[in-house]
Design a protein around this motif. Sequence first.
Motif: not given
Length: 96
Positions: A46-57, A59-64
């Motif tokens: 997980i890159p700095e400034g990102k957080v895992p996000h469950w989109n229903g199907t 995981w994607t990485l979104v801005t923290k």
Amino acid sequence: MTSKRAYQFSHSGLLMGETQADESPLEPGVWHVPARCTLVPPPQDIPEGKVPHWNGTAWTLVTKPTPANDNDPVAKLQAFLAANPDVSAILKQGSV
């Protein structure tokens, strides 16, 4: 009874932590997954400034998210839309 690792996410889909899903005692191979959890593991790198996000199907990485002034809901919404341009684009499509 056996269990599997499950991954918890918040109401907004952001990764919160881990818990356990228990196997059904009446249906072997069926897992009782707690609410707002998935058995799909989040990304490891997980890159700095990102957080895992469950989109229903998946995981994607979104801005923290950054804390906004809770006393100013407009500023909070502006900060959210700036950090999530995909949501902004969906809102713009709906206004056409």
